[in-house]
Design a protein around this motif. Structure first.
Motif, PDB file in Angstrom:
ATOM      1  N   GLY A  71     -47.680 -62.368   3.946  1.00  0.00           N
ATOM      2  CA  GLY A  71     -48.457 -61.286   4.864  1.00  0.00           C
ATOM      3  C   GLY A  71     -50.066 -61.230   4.671  1.00  0.00           C
ATOM      4  O   GLY A  71     -50.351 -61.995   3.653  1.00  0.00           O
ATOM      5  N   ARG A  72     -50.722 -60.508   5.239  1.00  0.00           N
ATOM      6  CA  ARG A  72     -52.209 -60.407   4.807  1.00  0.00           C
ATOM      7  C   ARG A  72     -52.586 -59.825   3.465  1.00  0.00           C
ATOM      8  O   ARG A  72     -53.482 -60.053   2.978  1.00  0.00           O
ATOM      9  CB  ARG A  72     -52.946 -59.457   6.041  1.00  0.00           C
ATOM     10  N   GLY A 142     -58.016 -56.184   7.983  1.00  0.00           N
ATOM     11  CA  GLY A 142     -56.784 -56.827   8.608  1.00  0.00           C
ATOM     12  C   GLY A 142     -55.476 -56.084   8.088  1.00  0.00           C
ATOM     13  O   GLY A 142     -54.378 -55.861   8.936  1.00  0.00           O
ATOM     14  N   GLU A 146     -53.045 -54.172  10.801  1.00  0.00           N
ATOM     15  CA  GLU A 146     -51.638 -54.735  10.732  1.00  0.00           C
ATOM     16  C   GLU A 146     -50.426 -53.520  10.666  1.00  0.00           C
ATOM     17  O   GLU A 146     -49.361 -53.322  11.253  1.00  0.00           O
ATOM     18  CB  GLU A 146     -51.205 -55.673   9.662  1.00  0.00           C
ATOM     19  N   LYS A 147     -50.863 -52.758   9.474  1.00  0.00           N
ATOM     20  CA  LYS A 147     -50.071 -51.499   9.383  1.00  0.00           C
ATOM     21  C   LYS A 147     -50.130 -50.591  10.537  1.00  0.00           C
ATOM     22  O   LYS A 147     -49.003 -49.915  10.730  1.00  0.00           O
ATOM     23  CB  LYS A 147     -50.554 -50.736   8.084  1.00  0.00           C
ATOM     24  N   GLU A 152     -48.193 -58.488  13.701  1.00  0.00           N
ATOM     25  CA  GLU A 152     -48.904 -59.538  13.019  1.00  0.00           C
ATOM     26  C   GLU A 152     -49.160 -60.715  13.980  1.00  0.00           C
ATOM     27  O   GLU A 152     -48.186 -61.469  14.235  1.00  0.00           O
ATOM     28  CB  GLU A 152     -48.449 -60.059  11.785  1.00  0.00           C
ATOM     29  N   ASP A 153     -50.284 -60.705  14.428  1.00  0.00           N
ATOM     30  CA  ASP A 153     -50.726 -61.683  15.435  1.00  0.00           C
ATOM     31  C   ASP A 153     -52.154 -61.836  15.422  1.00  0.00           C
ATOM     32  O   ASP A 153     -52.911 -61.320  14.516  1.00  0.00           O
ATOM     33  CB  ASP A 153     -50.377 -61.107  16.922  1.00  0.00           C
ATOM     34  N   ASN A 156     -54.912 -59.052  15.513  1.00  0.00           N
ATOM     35  CA  ASN A 156     -55.348 -58.389  14.229  1.00  0.00           C
ATOM     36  C   ASN A 156     -56.699 -59.367  13.581  1.00  0.00           C
ATOM     37  O   ASN A 156     -57.412 -58.915  13.166  1.00  0.00           O
ATOM     38  CB  ASN A 156     -54.368 -58.200  13.218  1.00  0.00           C
ATOM     39  N   THR A 157     -56.468 -60.616  13.533  1.00  0.00           N
ATOM     40  CA  THR A 157     -57.597 -61.520  13.294  1.00  0.00           C
ATOM     41  C   THR A 157     -58.855 -61.183  13.809  1.00  0.00           C
ATOM     42  O   THR A 157     -60.015 -61.050  13.436  1.00  0.00           O
ATOM     43  CB  THR A 157     -57.074 -62.922  13.363  1.00  0.00           C
TER      44      THR A 157
END
Length: 211
Positions: A71-72, A142, A146-147, A152-153, A156-157
């Motif tokens: 994950g991030r 990030g 995400e949280k 997560e996609d 988010n980036t």
């Protein structure tokens, strides 16, 4: 005669067992009812069916509910460290270029070497600090997004990149914030497009074949 044949057979079996050649012998009638189809050859080194050695699943056992990709939060440490090292390397080369340019009228001596080393050290630390700070902000944004979203996609980036640019240039006024946000949006959008390029080209090619 039967005793002699049995004795000789026992002797042969004993000698064969002693030298490793005492395998039992079967007649053709005894082997006629043995099914040979569907049998795979055994390994010459291990008396194990090779079908049981095929790995159809992953070699690693993951905890229940864990993702197969990092994950991030796990990637944040690599991102920050890699950015710092990249900045230090770029700053070192840039400092060496600047030092040689500023001291080109000086002869090779100790003062010139000291001045070049100071320029290399100063530029390396400055670029490492800059890129490390950007990577830290991007990773924090990030992980937080995400949280908050629970997904997560690429959204988010792009959002993390835009917020990173805006916050990094927040000391330059509203125009600086706008320029930083646009720069972060462009870079993160290009990165997301690069990651999904195969999927986009595959989808376009399949749709073109349909029409």
């Amino acid at each position: 005669a039967m005793d002699n044949s049995q004795g000789s057979g026992g002797a042969k079996a004993g000698l064969g067992g002693l030298f490793g050649g005492g395998a039992p012998e079967y007649s053709n009638t005894e082997l006629a009812g043995v099914p040979l189809t569907g049998m795979s050859p055994l390994s010459p080194y291990l008396n194990v069916d090779p079908r049981y050695l095929v790995q159809d699943t992953d070699e690693f056992i993951l905890p229940t509910g864990a993702n197969k990709t990092r994950g991030r939060f796990e990637l944040a440490f690599f991102t920050i460290g890699g950015s710092c090292m990249t900045g230090a390397a770029f700053g070192t080369v840039n400092g060496l270029r600047m030092g040689l340019k500023e001291t080109r009228d000086m002869a090779w001596s100790k003062p010139r070497n000291v001045q070049i080393i100071n320029m290399v050290t100063r530029q390396g630390a400055s670029w490492a600090n800059t890129l490390g700070s950007v990577a830290l902000l991007y990773s924090v944004f990030g992980v937080a997004i995400e949280k908050a979203r629970g997904a997560e996609d690429d959204i988010n980036t792009v959002a993390a990149g835009t917020l990173t640019g805006m916050l990094f240039k927040s000391g330059s006024g509203l125009k600086g914030v706008a320029r930083g946000g646009l720069a972060g949006l462009a870079l993160s959008g290009a990165y997301a497009l690069y990651n999904n390029w195969d999927h986009i080209t595959g989808s376009s090619s399949s749709s073109s074949r349909l029409y």
